[in-house]
Write a protein that holds these residues in place. Structure first.
Motif, PDB file in Angstrom:
ATOM      1  N   PRO A   1     -31.725-163.208  31.963  1.00 14.77           N
ATOM      2  CA  PRO A   1     -31.264-162.314  30.901  1.00 14.77           C
ATOM      3  C   PRO A   1     -31.685-160.870  31.172  1.00 14.77           C
ATOM      4  N   PRO A   2     -30.827-159.906  30.833  1.00 16.98           N
ATOM      5  CA  PRO A   2     -31.302-158.526  30.873  1.00 16.98           C
ATOM      6  C   PRO A   2     -32.280-158.327  29.716  1.00 16.98           C
ATOM      7  N   LEU A   3     -33.195-157.413  29.857  1.00 13.28           N
ATOM      8  CA  LEU A   3     -34.137-157.091  28.792  1.00 13.28           C
ATOM      9  C   LEU A   3     -33.670-155.811  28.127  1.00 13.28           C
ATOM     10  N   GLU A   4     -33.724-155.761  26.798  1.00 14.31           N
ATOM     11  CA  GLU A   4     -33.156-154.639  26.070  1.00 14.31           C
ATOM     12  C   GLU A   4     -34.082-154.171  24.961  1.00 14.31           C
TER      13      GLU A   4
ATOM     14  N   PHE B   1     -32.361-150.203  36.899  1.00 13.56           N
ATOM     15  CA  PHE B   1     -32.443-151.168  37.978  1.00 13.56           C
ATOM     16  C   PHE B   1     -33.756-150.901  38.723  1.00 13.56           C
ATOM     17  N   ILE B   2     -34.626-151.869  38.804  1.00 11.43           N
ATOM     18  CA  ILE B   2     -35.922-151.708  39.443  1.00 11.43           C
ATOM     19  C   ILE B   2     -35.819-152.112  40.909  1.00 11.43           C
ATOM     20  N   GLU B   3     -36.410-151.295  41.777  1.00 11.81           N
ATOM     21  CA  GLU B   3     -36.486-151.582  43.207  1.00 11.81           C
ATOM     22  C   GLU B   3     -37.943-151.823  43.543  1.00 11.81           C
ATOM     23  N   THR B   4     -38.212-152.792  44.377  1.00 18.33           N
ATOM     24  CA  THR B   4     -39.572-153.025  44.814  1.00 18.33           C
ATOM     25  C   THR B   4     -39.696-152.653  46.277  1.00 18.33           C
ATOM     26  N   SER B   5     -40.886-152.220  46.650  1.00 18.17           N
ATOM     27  CA  SER B   5     -41.111-151.840  48.060  1.00 18.17           C
ATOM     28  C   SER B   5     -41.661-152.997  48.831  1.00 18.17           C
TER      29      SER B   5
ATOM     30  N   VAL C   1     -30.243-147.314  23.558  1.00 15.93           N
ATOM     31  CA  VAL C   1     -30.655-148.593  24.125  1.00 15.93           C
ATOM     32  C   VAL C   1     -31.029-148.400  25.595  1.00 15.93           C
ATOM     33  N   GLN C   2     -32.079-149.089  26.012  1.00 12.20           N
ATOM     34  CA  GLN C   2     -32.398-149.191  27.424  1.00 12.20           C
ATOM     35  C   GLN C   2     -32.309-150.654  27.811  1.00 12.20           C
ATOM     36  N   VAL C   3     -31.616-150.916  28.897  1.00 10.63           N
ATOM     37  CA  VAL C   3     -31.430-152.269  29.397  1.00 10.63           C
ATOM     38  C   VAL C   3     -32.057-152.356  30.788  1.00 10.63           C
ATOM     39  N   LEU C   4     -33.049-153.212  30.922  1.00  9.36           N
ATOM     40  CA  LEU C   4     -33.606-153.515  32.240  1.00  9.36           C
ATOM     41  C   LEU C   4     -32.692-154.582  32.817  1.00  9.36           C
ATOM     42  N   THR C   5     -31.809-154.162  33.693  1.00  7.66           N
ATOM     43  CA  THR C   5     -30.706-155.002  34.136  1.00  7.66           C
ATOM     44  C   THR C   5     -31.147-156.173  34.995  1.00  7.66           C
ATOM     45  N   ASP C   6     -32.147-155.962  35.804  1.00  2.37           N
ATOM     46  CA  ASP C   6     -32.613-156.996  36.723  1.00  2.37           C
ATOM     47  C   ASP C   6     -34.080-157.274  36.413  1.00  2.37           C
ATOM     48  N   PRO C   7     -34.368-158.214  35.523  1.00  2.50           N
ATOM     49  CA  PRO C   7     -35.752-158.438  35.108  1.00  2.50           C
ATOM     50  C   PRO C   7     -36.637-158.901  36.264  1.00  2.50           C
ATOM     51  N   PRO C   8     -37.958-158.833  36.067  1.00  2.00           N
ATOM     52  CA  PRO C   8     -38.887-159.250  37.122  1.00  2.00           C
ATOM     53  C   PRO C   8     -38.638-160.683  37.583  1.00  2.00           C
TER      54      PRO C   8
END
Length: 144
Positions: free
Chosen positions: A61-64, A140-144, A39-46
């Motif tokens: 919601p997290p995306l999975e 966890f996605i980081e934006t610049s 499973v991959q969980v995008l913990t912090d959605p856009p």
């Protein structure tokens, strides 16, 4: 993990997966890196998804995605959105580390090919099975 487990090689394969242009090679990388029921969980959605959820009085919601087919679709979509046009490439960030047996933490960056500037990135906390394949990945996605 065993002494034969190479964190750098694992992180390099993980990042290479997201840059792979050949669908067959990409699918083979998914099958090689991930356990069949992983499973991959995008913990912090856009932000847009968080705002939509908030408008409905729901927590974000997290995306999975789960399993090879869904993981392959996820990686393919990310490739199409961010890499295919040739404007960006994913690269390894800081050195990966293993805070405890079977858990790998790694950073990655999305780099603009024209300027070399980092335009995004993320941090993954990955749990591995006994064969060294990904069992779960919290991204966890980081934006610049």
């Amino acid at each position: 993990m065993s002494n034969a487990f190479d964190l750098k090689e694992f992180a390099d394969r993980f990042v290479a997966l997201w840059n792979e242009p050949d669908p067959e090679a990409r699918g083979a990388l998914v099958r090689g890196l991930w356990a069949p029921d992983a499973v991959q969980v995008l913990t912090d959605p856009p932000q847009e998804m968080r705002e939509a959820a908030q408008a409905l009085a729901f927590p974000a919601p997290p995306l999975e995605v789960r399993g090879h087919a869904a993981l392959n679709a996820r990686v393919t979509r990310a490739y199409e959105m961010f890499i295919k046009a040739g404007e960006n490439v994913f690269v390894s960030g800081a050195e990966p580390y293993e805070p405890m047996a079977g858990v790998v933490c790694l950073r990655w960056k999305m780099r603009a090919t024209g300027t070399g500037e980092d335009v995004g990135g993320g941090f993954d906390v990955i749990s591995l099975d006994a064969e060294g394949r990904i069992r779960s990945d919290h991204q966890f996605i980081e934006t610049s």
